[in-house]
Design a protein around this motif. Structure first.
Motif, PDB file in Angstrom:
ATOM      1  N   THR A 163       7.959   4.006   6.192  1.00 18.51           N
ATOM      2  CA  THR A 163       7.711   5.308   5.574  1.00 18.51           C
ATOM      3  C   THR A 163       6.778   6.180   6.408  1.00 18.51           C
ATOM      4  N   ARG A 171       9.474   8.851   0.038  1.00 16.30           N
ATOM      5  CA  ARG A 171       8.825   7.547   0.127  1.00 16.30           C
ATOM      6  C   ARG A 171       9.038   6.783  -1.177  1.00 16.30           C
ATOM      7  N   TRP A 175      10.939   3.288  -1.694  1.00 17.21           N
ATOM      8  CA  TRP A 175      10.267   2.161  -2.345  1.00 17.21           C
ATOM      9  C   TRP A 175      11.151   1.602  -3.461  1.00 17.21           C
ATOM     10  N   THR A 192       2.933  -2.109   7.607  1.00 15.53           N
ATOM     11  CA  THR A 192       2.382  -0.850   7.144  1.00 15.53           C
ATOM     12  C   THR A 192       0.908  -0.807   7.509  1.00 15.53           C
ATOM     13  N   TYR A 194      -0.852   1.234   5.404  1.00 16.05           N
ATOM     14  CA  TYR A 194      -1.365   1.729   4.117  1.00 16.05           C
ATOM     15  C   TYR A 194      -1.460   0.593   3.120  1.00 16.05           C
ATOM     16  N   GLU A 197       0.717   1.211   0.044  1.00 13.45           N
ATOM     17  CA  GLU A 197       2.132   0.908   0.153  1.00 13.45           C
ATOM     18  C   GLU A 197       2.373  -0.585  -0.114  1.00 13.45           C
TER      19      GLU A 197
END
Ligand code: ADP
Ligand code: ADP
Length: 226
Positions: A163, A171, A175, A192, A194, A197
């Protein structure tokens, strides 16, 4: 059954930089696993090695029991890879890009056409099937790479920063899609940087920093310690 088992994995790039310093990782079949870490931690290197795009220096890798060194063709068949960069021919049409993947995996042409329709519809790209890939938005290109990675119906889907650069609405829909196919049985590993996330999507998490796994736990346990 283990979807992925990595032991003592090291990578020293030409020039001497040690990107992976002996990592161990284990992902169960059916898991949704995040490899989380800052830029430069070694996420892409790890994924590159699992999907045999990057040579390892030492260690062992097996995917659904198939060993990277001795059973490469079988190992490759288990994996669908969604790389970070757009690595398809921008002048081919969306459907061609997906169908052409069949050649690498011995999927019969007619079956490839049927599956391309199924996955392009699921990913909202069916209306674009005759457009050249270069006309797609960044988010659509990313979804195109997911459709392409699913064509041979791999048991393990690996996504490298799926993403990155994708806006929040898209996003969310990515998901949702990944959650849905995971529930249908496909094991997913994504990288990732994040935590949000990983938190939204994943069950288990490995945190990698400077070429070492510093934490390997469930999301629940990780959040309880924060
Ligand atoms: P491998 O061992 O997998 O064959 P190499 O060490 O040969 O990988 O490197 C592949 C290419 O990436 C080389 O051309 C190298 O110069 C280039 N490269 C060098 N440093 C970096 C870096 N920091 N990030 C990405 N690519 C790099
Ligand atoms: P991440 O995906 O976590 O951002 P990478 O696996 O891309 O990390 O990179 C890990 C480290 O290895 C970084 O320091 C990067 O500069 C270095 N590196 C990556 N590719 C190469 C290469 N081909 N040659 C030399 N160094 C590389």
């Amino acid at each position: 059954m283990k979807a992925l088992e990595i032991k003592g994995l090291r990578k020293v790039y030409r020039g001497g930089f040690e990107a992976l310093k002996g990592i161990d990782l284990s992902v169960e079949e059916g898991d949704f696993y995040a490899l989380l870490g800052p830029n430069g931690a070694g996420k892409s290197t790890t994924i590159g090695i699992i999907s045999s795009l990057v040579n390892k220096t030492a260690g062992t890798v097996s995917v659904f029991g198939y060993d990277l060194d001795t059973q490469l063709a079988d190992l490759k068949r288990q994996i669908g890879l969604v790389p970070q960069e757009f690595n398809f021919n921008q002048f081919e049409t969306v459907q061609q890009i997906v169908v052409n993947q069949a050649g690498y995996y011995g999927v019969p042409r007619q079956l490839a056409k049927e599956r391309s329709e199924k996955y392009l519809k699921q990913l909202g790209l069916w209306d674009k099937r005759n457009e050249p890939a270069r006309s797609l938005s960044g988010g659509m290109k990313r979804r195109l790479m997911i459709a392409r990675a699913l064509l041979h119906e791999p048991k393990l889907l690996i996504l490298d920063e799926p993403t990155a650069g994708v806006d929040i609405e898209l996003r969310r829909s990515m998901w949702d899609y990944l959650t849905k196919i995971n529930e249908q049985g496909i094991t997913i590993i994504l990288t990732t940087h994040y935590l949000e996330e990983a938190e939204m999507l994943c069950r288990n998490i490995g945190i990698i920093d400077a070429g070492q796994i510093v934490e390997d736990t469930s999301i629940k346990r990780l959040l309880a310690t924060l």
